[in-house]
Structures are given as structure tokens and as C-alpha cells.
Design an enzyme around this catalytic site. Structure first.
Site, PDB file in Angstrom:
ATOM      1  N   PHE A 162      -4.894   2.799  14.686  1.00 55.31           N
ATOM      2  CA  PHE A 162      -5.191   3.799  13.661  1.00 55.31           C
ATOM      3  C   PHE A 162      -6.283   3.242  12.747  1.00 55.31           C
ATOM      4  O   PHE A 162      -6.334   2.031  12.518  1.00 55.31           O
ATOM      5  CB  PHE A 162      -3.947   4.087  12.812  1.00 55.31           C
ATOM      6  CG  PHE A 162      -3.082   5.185  13.364  1.00 55.31           C
ATOM      7  CD1 PHE A 162      -2.441   5.039  14.578  1.00 55.31           C
ATOM      8  CD2 PHE A 162      -2.912   6.366  12.657  1.00 55.31           C
ATOM      9  CE1 PHE A 162      -1.631   6.048  15.090  1.00 55.31           C
ATOM     10  CE2 PHE A 162      -2.106   7.388  13.147  1.00 55.31           C
ATOM     11  CZ  PHE A 162      -1.470   7.232  14.362  1.00 55.31           C
ATOM     12  N   LYS A 179     -14.524  -0.353  15.490  1.00 50.02           N
ATOM     13  CA  LYS A 179     -13.167  -0.907  15.596  1.00 50.02           C
ATOM     14  C   LYS A 179     -12.688  -0.852  17.048  1.00 50.02           C
ATOM     15  O   LYS A 179     -12.100  -1.803  17.567  1.00 50.02           O
ATOM     16  CB  LYS A 179     -12.230  -0.088  14.690  1.00 50.02           C
ATOM     17  CG  LYS A 179     -10.902  -0.731  14.425  1.00 50.02           C
ATOM     18  CD  LYS A 179     -10.160  -0.027  13.292  1.00 50.02           C
ATOM     19  CE  LYS A 179      -8.848  -0.722  13.004  1.00 50.02           C
ATOM     20  NZ  LYS A 179      -8.110  -0.139  11.909  1.00 50.02           N
ATOM     21  N   ASN A 209       0.849  -1.193   0.000  1.00 49.03           N
ATOM     22  CA  ASN A 209       0.000   0.000   0.000  1.00 49.03           C
ATOM     23  C   ASN A 209       0.887   1.247   0.000  1.00 49.03           C
ATOM     24  O   ASN A 209       2.112   1.153  -0.003  1.00 49.03           O
ATOM     25  CB  ASN A 209      -0.946  -0.022   1.207  1.00 49.03           C
ATOM     26  CG  ASN A 209      -0.180  -0.124   2.510  1.00 49.03           C
ATOM     27  OD1 ASN A 209       0.558   0.778   2.872  1.00 49.03           O
ATOM     28  ND2 ASN A 209      -0.323  -1.256   3.194  1.00 49.03           N
ATOM     29  N   LYS A 216     -12.137  -4.479  18.837  1.00 46.02           N
ATOM     30  CA  LYS A 216     -10.726  -4.850  19.029  1.00 46.02           C
ATOM     31  C   LYS A 216     -10.219  -4.523  20.422  1.00 46.02           C
ATOM     32  O   LYS A 216      -9.043  -4.666  20.711  1.00 46.02           O
ATOM     33  CB  LYS A 216      -9.880  -4.183  17.949  1.00 46.02           C
ATOM     34  CG  LYS A 216     -10.477  -4.491  16.572  1.00 46.02           C
ATOM     35  CD  LYS A 216      -9.533  -4.399  15.450  1.00 46.02           C
ATOM     36  CE  LYS A 216     -10.245  -4.817  14.170  1.00 46.02           C
ATOM     37  NZ  LYS A 216      -9.423  -4.790  13.001  1.00 46.02           N
TER      38      LYS A 216
END
Ligand SMILES: Cc1cc2nc3c(=O)[nH]c(=O)nc-3n(C[C@H](O)[C@H](O)[C@H](O)COP(=O)(O)O)c2cc1C
Length: 432
Positions: free
Chosen positions: A355, A369, A240, A373
Site C-alpha cells: 500500500f 515504490k 499514526n 521494492k
């Protein structure tokens, strides 16, 4: 670097062989928009000439305490009033000893005694001189009194040996000075530009350090950064656009705040300016997962800024894949989720920061998220904001924490964003 624009810097040079590097430092300061005036000890003038110093700084040199050339009879006082910051590079063992004892017998040592704003000293000397108990004690005393002491590098020394005591390169001195200035110099409004207001008398004496400093000192921090690379064959890979700049800025800010940075870094063009405590270079998502999981039980904090591949090829060809007649389907498998895995094993006193780079439903995705998580903070950036995300020097983030706080930040340099994130982290512990 914006932190030094318009700042008035006094650069003190004492008589060390590394004085030549300070000439480059003057140029960097001037290029960054700072005004620079230089002060030399008599011994420094054995190593650099007044002509070079005056030409590069664009200002008269101050070196003779009793010189009839001095514009003011008490130049040491008027210069101390004028400047925002004093940087002494190189700082010899002799000059450091005089600073520690309050001796004022030349232009630089007298100025130091009259100076009540932030001071950076950069010791540079032979390893035995640096390790001499007198020098060690003098440096500790100066640190205790709030002087910023930049650690010298380890490397080849002018005396022909290798070891500690080498003055860092001008670019590193410049970055360190900019950091001190950003946090501790007063801005035009008369306040400190950093997170905490600190008295100008002792900018950060050990017993008066701001909370964010004492929070990080000695803490072990796992930091992931950069992209990961998943090979398809010996020639091609999936990856990426991450440059690793955000992670490098975080590494620097953490190191400068006294943390021990365990830097797990994917391949990238950006490297921290200040050597992390441990550097663990990796290539693949799987290697980043293994390194992170191994370190995590010992860590106080993890900040996962890396752009990790979500999928990797099921098969990696030994040979270059040949072009066929038709199209090609690539079989991919999910990689292990590092943030979720750390979240599952997180202890009550550990802090986990992730992030999230989103392109739609940004806040909703970031909140999910955070929950899914078991993270304490998500640093959200959206590719929809111009100047945010990959391959640019700026970022615009929103901090989303477990207390339900959503704190949008303005567009800032990645250095400033790193500083904002670290200012925010200590409060997370109260919420856990
Ligand atoms: C060639 C040469 C190189 C020197 N390099 C250093 C040095 O890197 N660091 C240091 O502390 N002293 C060094 N010294 C010793 C200092 O110049 C000496 O202690 C002097 O008195 C320092 O004066 P000042 O602190 O007033 O500048 C060097 C001396 C010579 C002759």
C-alpha cells in the site's frame, strides 16, 4: 451495509435453541433497508413466537404449509419467486438432513426445494450432533450443490458443554449474508453484483465457482494491518492515525474466499469479523518485520496494508521523560523496510502487494515504490482525496501494477475496496 439495501430476504428458522439470536438478525436486516419475510418450522415455534417474528419483520409469518391464512395457496412458490436470498438460521441437524435429501414436509423444507437463488445455512447444534457423520455428509452435499454453509463458532453451548456448533452472533451472520449478497445476488439490472456472472440456478456449486473464489481457496496469505507503536518512554509513543479498518476488511474478504489468513496486526480498534486462520498481534515496526519475515517463505501472497513507522526512537527511556527548561531533540533511527525485504526474497510463484499513502506526486511515488521494492501491485491512496485514507469507512484507491496498468477506482466502502483488490490479484500471477 449497502449490499442489503432493498434486498428481499427470506429468513428460515428451524427448531434450535439459537433461534432467539435470529430475532436480532431480523432487526439488523430491516435496519439495513432489506425487506424480511420469515418462515418457521413447527419446532421453531417452540422457541420463538409468531408475534415476535411478525412484529420485528413487519410481515406475516409463513409456517403452516396448508394454513388457510396463507395469502397464496402455493406460498412456498410465490415466496421463492419474491426473495433474492434465503437464510436459514438456525439450521437444525434435522432440517439440514431434509434439505440434503429433498424432503419437503413443512413450510421451510418445501420452500427450500422450490428455491433457486442463493441460500445460506447456519448449522447450530450440540458438538456431537455437528460432528455426527450424517450431519457432516449432509453439509458436504449441500456445499457441493452451491449452498453457502456458514461455519459455526466454538464456545459455550446451551447443553452446558463447550465446543463447535454454536451459532455465531447476529452481527456476524449479518456480515456473512451481506457478503453473499454482494457477490451472488442479482441487482436491479439483472446481473450479479460481484465480479463474476454466475448462473442463478447454482450460485457457486463447487464445480462452478468463480475464478476469484477458486484462486484463494486454501492459499496462505500474510496480511499486515493497523499502525505500529514506537515507545519513547513508559507513557508516550510515536504512531499514526491508521485504524486498521482496511486491513480488517481485507482479512474478512480473504477468509470468506477460503484463504488462510496470517493476520499480523498492530494495535488498533478494528478487528476482523471472521476469525483469521492465525492472529499475530504486534506493537512495533520491528516486531511486525520479524513476524512477516518468519511467515513469508511459506506464503502464497502477502498484502501489506499496515501503516508501519519509518523511524523509531534510538533510545527508549525506562522512566517517564521529565519536562525540561528548553525544547527537546529526539534521535530517531530508520526501521527495517518490510515491503522491500519481502520483495528481495520473493519467489517466482509468490505475489507481493503493498500500500502507498501519498500526499503529493502520488503516481510517480507509487511507480517508484513498485520497482524499488519488487512488489507486484501497489494500492495507492492519496490523502488529497476526500473520503480516502485513515479513520474513515471509505477509500479511493488506484491500482498500479508491474505490467504498467494504472487502474483508478471510484470512492467506495473499504469492504468494496478489499473486494476489488482481491478480484485484481489473480491476474498479477500471469504478469510475473
Ligand atoms: C430444548 C431443545 C433444544 C434443541 N436445540 C437444538 C439445536 O440447537 N440444534 C438442533 O439441531 N436441534 C435441536 N433440538 C432438536 C430439534 O428441535 C429437533 O430435532 C426437531 O425435530 C427439529 O425440527 P425442525 O428441524 O423441523 O425445526 C433441540 C430440542 C430441544 C428440546
Amino acid at each position: 451495509m449497502a449490499a442489503l439495501k432493498g434486498k428481499k430476504i427470506l429468513l428460515g428458522l428451524s427448531g434450535g435453541i439459537a433461534a432467539y439470536k435470529s430475532l436480532s438478525l431480523i432487526r439488523l436486516f430491516v435496519k439495513a433497508g432489506a425487506e424480511v419475510k420469515c418462515v418457521c418450522t413447527p419446532a421453531a415455534l417452540e422457541f420463538v413466537t409468531p408475534l415476535s417474528v411478525e412484529t420485528l419483520s413487519g410481515n406475516p409469518l409463513y409456517s403452516g404449509l396448508f394454513s388457510p391464512k396463507n395469502e397464496f395457496k402455493t406460498a412456498h412458490v410465490s415466496l421463492a419467486d419474491w426473495a433474492d436470498l434465503l437464510v436459514v438460521a438456525p439450521a437444525t441437524a434435522n432440517t439440514l438432513a431434509k434439505f440434503a435429501c429433498g424432503i419437503a414436509d413443512n413450510a421451510l423444507t418445501t420452500l427450500f426445494n422450490a428455491f433457486d437463488k442463493p441460500v445460506v445455512v447456519v448449522p447450530a447444534m450440540n458438538t456431537r450432533m455437528y460432528r455426527n457423520p450424517a450431519t457432516v455428509a449432509n453439509l458436504n452435499l449441500l456445499k457441493d450443490r452451491g449452498v453457502f454453509v456458514m461455519e459455526p463458532d466454538c464456545g459455550d453451548l446451551a447443553c452446558g458443554t463447550r465446543g463447535e456448533g454454536r451459532m455465531p452472533e447476529a452481527e456476524t451472520l449479518f456480515a456473512y449474508t451481506a457478503w453473499v449478497c454482494r457477490h451472488f445476488c442479482r441487482n436491479e439490472a439483472g446481473t450479479n453484483s460481484g465480479a463474476s456472472a454466475i448462473s442463478s440456478q447454482t450460485p457457486c456449486a463447487r464445480n462452478a465457482r468463480p475464478d476469484w473464489w477458486s484462486f484463494y481457496e486454501g492459499k496462505k496469505v500474510l496480511l499486515t494491518a493497523g499502525p505500529t507503536v514506537e515507545a519513547l518512554d513508559p507513557v508516550r509513543f510515536l504512531s499514526n492515525h491508521s485504524s486498521g479498518l482496511m486491513g480488517s476488511c481485507l482479512a474478512d474478504e480473504l477468509s470468506l474466499r477460503g484463504a488462510r489468513v496470517y493476520f499480523v496486526s498492530g494495535p488498533g480498534s478494528c478487528h476482523p469479523r471472521f476469525a483469521p486462520y492465525r492472529l499475530l498481534p504486534v506493537q512495533t515496526a520491528s516486531q511486525m518485520y520479524e513476524a512477516s519475515m518468519e511467515l513469508w517463505p511459506e506464503m502464497d501472497l502477502a498484502i501489506l496494508s499496515a501503516a508501519v513507522a519509518d523511524y523509531s526512537p534510538v533510545e527508549v527511556s525506562d522512566q517517564k521523560i521529565k519536562k525540561g527548561e528548553d525544547g527537546m531533540l529526539l534521535a530517531l533511527q530508520k526501521t527495517k523496510d518490510i515491503l522491500a525485504s519481502l520483495g528481495r526474497t520473493k519467489k517466482a510463484d509468490q505475489i507481493l502487494v503493498g500500500f502507498a499513502l501519498e500526499t503529493e506526486n502520488e503516481l510517480g511515488n507509487a511507480r517508484q515504490k513498485l520497482e524499488r521494492k519488487n512488489a507486484d501491485l501497489i494500492v495507492l491512496n492519496s490523502l488529497r482525496n476526500p473520503g480516502a485514507g485513515f479513520a474513515c469507512a471509505t477509500n479511493q484507491v488506484t491500482l498500479v501494477d508491474r505490467k504498467g496498468n494504472v487502474v483508478p477506482q471510484s470512492l467506495k466502502s473499504k469492504e468494496e475496496v478489499a473486494s476489488d483488490i482481491l478480484d485484481y490479484v489473480p491476474a498479477l500471477l500471469e504478469a510475473v
